[in-house]
Write an enzyme that holds these catalytic residues in place. Sequence first.
Site, PDB file in Angstrom:
ATOM      1  N   GLU A 181       0.953  -0.788   0.329  1.00  0.00           N
ATOM      2  CA  GLU A 181      -0.189  -0.439   0.427  1.00  0.00           C
ATOM      3  C   GLU A 181       0.851   1.552   0.066  1.00  0.00           C
ATOM      4  O   GLU A 181       0.548   2.196   0.655  1.00  0.00           O
ATOM      5  CB  GLU A 181      -0.804  -0.244   0.644  1.00  0.00           C
ATOM      6  CG  GLU A 181      -2.605  -1.040   0.798  1.00  0.00           C
ATOM      7  CD  GLU A 181      -3.061  -0.974   2.144  1.00  0.00           C
ATOM      8  OE1 GLU A 181      -3.043  -0.059   3.554  1.00  0.00           O
ATOM      9  OE2 GLU A 181      -3.483  -1.900   2.029  1.00  0.00           O
ATOM     10  N   GLU A 313      -5.127 -10.531  -2.034  1.00  0.00           N
ATOM     11  CA  GLU A 313      -5.947 -10.458  -0.273  1.00  0.00           C
ATOM     12  C   GLU A 313      -7.854 -10.204  -1.116  1.00  0.00           C
ATOM     13  O   GLU A 313      -8.933  -9.969  -0.651  1.00  0.00           O
ATOM     14  CB  GLU A 313      -5.803  -9.320   0.236  1.00  0.00           C
ATOM     15  CG  GLU A 313      -4.591  -9.305   0.593  1.00  0.00           C
ATOM     16  CD  GLU A 313      -4.010  -8.008   1.618  1.00  0.00           C
ATOM     17  OE1 GLU A 313      -4.935  -7.273   1.724  1.00  0.00           O
ATOM     18  OE2 GLU A 313      -3.289  -7.724   1.548  1.00  0.00           O
TER      19      GLU A 313
HETATM   20  C1  XIL Z   1      -5.307  -7.267   7.950  1.00  0.00           C
HETATM   21  C2  XIL Z   1      -5.495  -8.391   8.863  1.00  0.00           C
HETATM   22  O1  XIL Z   1      -6.044  -9.420   8.338  1.00  0.00           O
HETATM   23  C3  XIL Z   1      -6.156  -8.257  10.507  1.00  0.00           C
HETATM   24  O2  XIL Z   1      -5.990  -8.954  11.009  1.00  0.00           O
HETATM   25  C4  XIL Z   1      -4.980  -6.766  11.085  1.00  0.00           C
HETATM   26  O3  XIL Z   1      -5.902  -6.510  11.895  1.00  0.00           O
HETATM   27  C5  XIL Z   1      -5.243  -5.889  10.121  1.00  0.00           C
HETATM   28  O4  XIL Z   1      -4.862  -5.776   8.940  1.00  0.00           O
HETATM   29  N1  XIL Z   1      -4.830  -4.560   3.013  1.00  0.00           N
HETATM   30  C6  XIL Z   1      -3.453  -5.839   3.941  1.00  0.00           C
HETATM   31  C7  XIL Z   1      -3.521  -6.590   5.618  1.00  0.00           C
HETATM   32  O5  XIL Z   1      -2.612  -5.401   2.948  1.00  0.00           O
HETATM   33  O6  XIL Z   1      -2.275  -6.734   5.557  1.00  0.00           O
HETATM   34  C8  XIL Z   1      -4.637  -6.445   5.797  1.00  0.00           C
HETATM   35  O7  XIL Z   1      -5.039  -7.504   7.328  1.00  0.00           O
HETATM   36  C9  XIL Z   1      -6.050  -6.175   5.469  1.00  0.00           C
HETATM   37  C10 XIL Z   1      -5.412  -5.051   4.130  1.00  0.00           C
END
Ligand code: XIL
Length: 398
Positions: A181, A313
């Site tokens: 990000e 994701e």
């Molecule tokens: C999220 C996790 O799934 C949660 O458990 C944590 O509290 C916050 O982060 N984008 C990303 C991930 O790149 O690292 C994030 O993961 C979700 C959004």
Amino acid sequence: MKRVKIIFLVSLVSLLTLGFLLLYIRNIINVHAVKTNSTISLASLAEKNDLKIGSEFDPNYAFHQSLNFDNTYTAILLHEFNLIVPGNNFKMKLIHPEQSRYDFTVTDMIVDFALEHHMDIHGHTLIWGNPKSLPKWLQDNSWKIPGRPDRDVLIDILKNHIKTIVGRYKGKVKAWDVVNEAFCDPANHAHKWSVPCIVIDGKKGGMDASVWRTVIGPEYIEIALQAAHEADPDAYLYINDNNYESINSPKSDKIYSFVKDLIERKVPINGVGQQMHIPLDAVDFSQYDRVISLIQQNFRKFNDLGLDMIITELDVRIKKSLFGPSDTQLKNQAKVFASMLKICMDSKCPSFTVWGFTDKYSWIPGHKKGYDYATPFDDKLRPKPAYYSLQEILKIKE
Ligand code: XIL
């Protein structure tokens, strides 16, 4: 009196033993049930297509907390997937809690667990500006050294962090989200809960106002890629981001020109990751073919640079309701999961990862207010239409 005590103790021990035995048997039955329910696993189909099919994984849900051990969860994970993406444990806050101390306890366990079960690991993530993923020492300025430029000090920190982690898991963790990000689109950015967006080119997508970007400059990305490559020249290196699914969107344009420049200057990078956290109610089903075509074209555009574009994701969240998701919502959700997998399989996209495979442990209800049901298995670990739609796409391609 002594005899009464002994009888009491013996009974207690017997009861406890019986309890554990019953629990153990129930777990075995569960594992068996899951395995026989779905003999054709996603992983077995994916392997025929040379595809890694992954799930986000956090050991808090499962395997190392013996009292909380969710055998069914673990059995499905091992049966259906051939790639594990630790959801949180590689984030700097957990793996590098103090400037002079790393904590590899959990990441070592995950890596051993994955290798023992012949699964690949995708490392998420080495560098991320989101303060929630950063250790306190990096945010309270205690890393600064009087008399040395902050930029030099932070570059050393970034390089050492990456080299230590990538070096430790060299040859074991095959791919890394090196930077997460780094970009953002001020018109549609997902950082309301984190750092503000810097607009660089007028209306075009800019970059995060993270500590890395602010102190080092945008070069922090190539410095990170270079460091990861030096630590493991065979590792696949990605930059990962959200909200740039469609071709010609400002953020996609920004990332495209950024990585094109990296390639022209021979900075080591293998591809880009599409997070794809999709709200079902934002999908325009009246123009679905067009929506899909724009995403497909985006994959092609990045592939034409010689880069992978992977799905890192995926989840498709649905508005929460007292009655749970409707059949239509589940059907539409399945359609989106299937389309994204198909796009991936039609592209140079070696891995397809869902951000958690079950609603039982999804991050969505805790982070996206009013939403739930975002994954292919429900909260009782039963496959949903989305699961079967993934299976269908993998079978077509078989
Ligand atoms: C999220 C996790 O799934 C949660 O458990 C944590 O509290 C916050 O982060 N984008 C990303 C991930 O790149 O690292 C994030 O993961 C979700 C959004």
